[in-house]
Design a protein around this motif. Structure first.
Motif, PDB file in Angstrom:
ATOM      1  N   VAL A 114       1.004  -1.006   0.058  1.00 24.40           N
ATOM      2  CA  VAL A 114       0.012  -0.196  -0.017  1.00 24.40           C
ATOM      3  C   VAL A 114       0.992   1.230   0.160  1.00 24.40           C
ATOM      4  O   VAL A 114       0.562   2.071  -0.766  1.00 24.40           O
ATOM      5  N   SER A 115       1.688   1.281   0.729  1.00 21.22           N
ATOM      6  CA  SER A 115       2.898   2.352   0.648  1.00 21.22           C
ATOM      7  C   SER A 115       3.648   2.703  -0.652  1.00 21.22           C
ATOM      8  O   SER A 115       3.792   3.838  -1.036  1.00 21.22           O
ATOM      9  N   GLU A 116       3.901   1.539  -1.278  1.00 16.77           N
ATOM     10  CA  GLU A 116       4.389   1.717  -2.405  1.00 16.77           C
ATOM     11  C   GLU A 116       3.411   2.404  -3.418  1.00 16.77           C
ATOM     12  O   GLU A 116       3.919   3.278  -4.228  1.00 16.77           O
ATOM     13  N   VAL A 117       2.317   1.961  -3.425  1.00 17.70           N
ATOM     14  CA  VAL A 117       1.278   2.535  -4.350  1.00 17.70           C
ATOM     15  C   VAL A 117       1.157   4.086  -4.015  1.00 17.70           C
ATOM     16  O   VAL A 117       0.976   4.701  -4.829  1.00 17.70           O
ATOM     17  N   LEU A 118       0.956   4.464  -2.737  1.00 17.29           N
ATOM     18  CA  LEU A 118       0.740   5.566  -2.298  1.00 17.29           C
ATOM     19  C   LEU A 118       1.834   6.626  -2.569  1.00 17.29           C
ATOM     20  O   LEU A 118       1.908   7.590  -2.996  1.00 17.29           O
ATOM     21  N   SER A 119       3.265   6.106  -2.670  1.00 18.60           N
ATOM     22  CA  SER A 119       4.439   6.832  -2.763  1.00 18.60           C
ATOM     23  C   SER A 119       4.474   7.282  -4.270  1.00 18.60           C
ATOM     24  O   SER A 119       4.749   8.497  -4.600  1.00 18.60           O
TER      25      SER A 119
END
Length: 278
Positions: free
Chosen positions: A222-227
């Motif tokens: 999820v953090s990868e997508v948000l970044s």
């Protein structure tokens, strides 16, 4: 030249600089409440570049005070343990593995990784995941790219060119050229380095979390997508990966909840990036 197989890849890890002692110590002590400031400061002092970055950040934060910060222990008091650990990890990795050549710039890799790490720490605070583990998983999630490039620079540049030319996900391009992707390569490296299993899971699952089903893997995905969605690393030809609904559901996150954290994530990222000069 034929790129190495996934089984052969860990042997190329010897070409990478070893992890700094302070980074090894911090990763081993993730979640260990008995880790004390004096011990951490002792390890920090073995790395002059890290000390310099840390003191610069601490003196900047303490600009309104009458005293100057001149020790790692003082930096803890001014910045707080969370921010100190973030700066140590990011500074050590970006300095130690700063590879740049035509077609591959590790500075861009670390800028993106720092964005994922900032996202991961904020989301961890709202989902009950260990914050330091989340930050470290985010920071190391793309380490497999560096290993693949080190093992076979020509092949990895081919994968990057295929990724951009055909507008396909980087893991699809890597699989076409290497037969495996950087998530698999990163997991192999984490095992070779004897990193905690949770870190290996975070690296392995950041593109396809549903296959592994681990909490930390879901969080880093999820953090990868948000970044990417926030363009934190200012990547050329930035592409937002697909978001796993299952990963969000397992973490108790929804898009409205995620959107509410955007300002905090951007502020965290900017603070660490400025401190590191990345």
């Amino acid at each position: 030249m034929t790129p190495p197989s996934l089984d052969e890849l860990p042997s190329h890890a010897k070409a990478l600089p070893s992890m700094p002692e302070v980074v090894n110590y911090l990763i081993r002590s993730l979640g260990d409440e008995s880790a004390d400031v004096d011990t951490i400061a002792h390890h920090i002092n073995s790395e002059p570049v890290i000390v310099a970055r840390l003191l610069a950040a601490a003196n900047s934060a303490a600009s309104g005070l009458s005293t100057h910060i001149f020790s790692a222990k003082q930096a803890f008091l001014v910045l707080g343990a969370d921010r100190v650990i973030s700066i140590i990890l990011a500074s050590a990795l970006s300095y130690r593995y700063d590879t740049r050549s035509a077609g591959f710039d590790a500075r861009l890799l670390w800028r993106h990784s720092l964005g994922v790490a900032a996202c991961a720490r904020v989301l961890a605070e709202h989902t009950g995941v260990n914050r330091d583990l989340a930050f470290t998983g985010g920071l190391l999630h793309d380490i497999g790219q560096l290993l693949m490039y080190t093992a076979s620079p020509v092949s990895y540049i081919q994968a990057l060119e295929l990724h951009h030319k055909d507008d396909i996900p980087i893991i699809a391009a890597e699989r076409t050229v290497f037969g495996y992707d950087h998530a698999e390569a990163g997991r192999a490296l984490a095992i070779t380095w004897k990193l905690p299993n949770n870190i290996a899971d975070a690296i392995a699952a950041h593109h396809e979390p549903d296959e592994l089903g681990s909490e930390i893997g879901n969080l880093i995905h999820v953090s990868e997508v948000l970044s990417h969605a926030l363009d934190l690393g200012e990547q050329p030809n930035n592409r937002v990966p697909d978001l796993s609904d299952l990963a969000c559901a397992n973490l108790g996150l929804s898009w409205p909840k995620l959107a509410g954290h955007f300002p905090e994530i951007e502020a965290r990222y900017d603070g660490i990036r400025i401190a590191l000069g990345i």
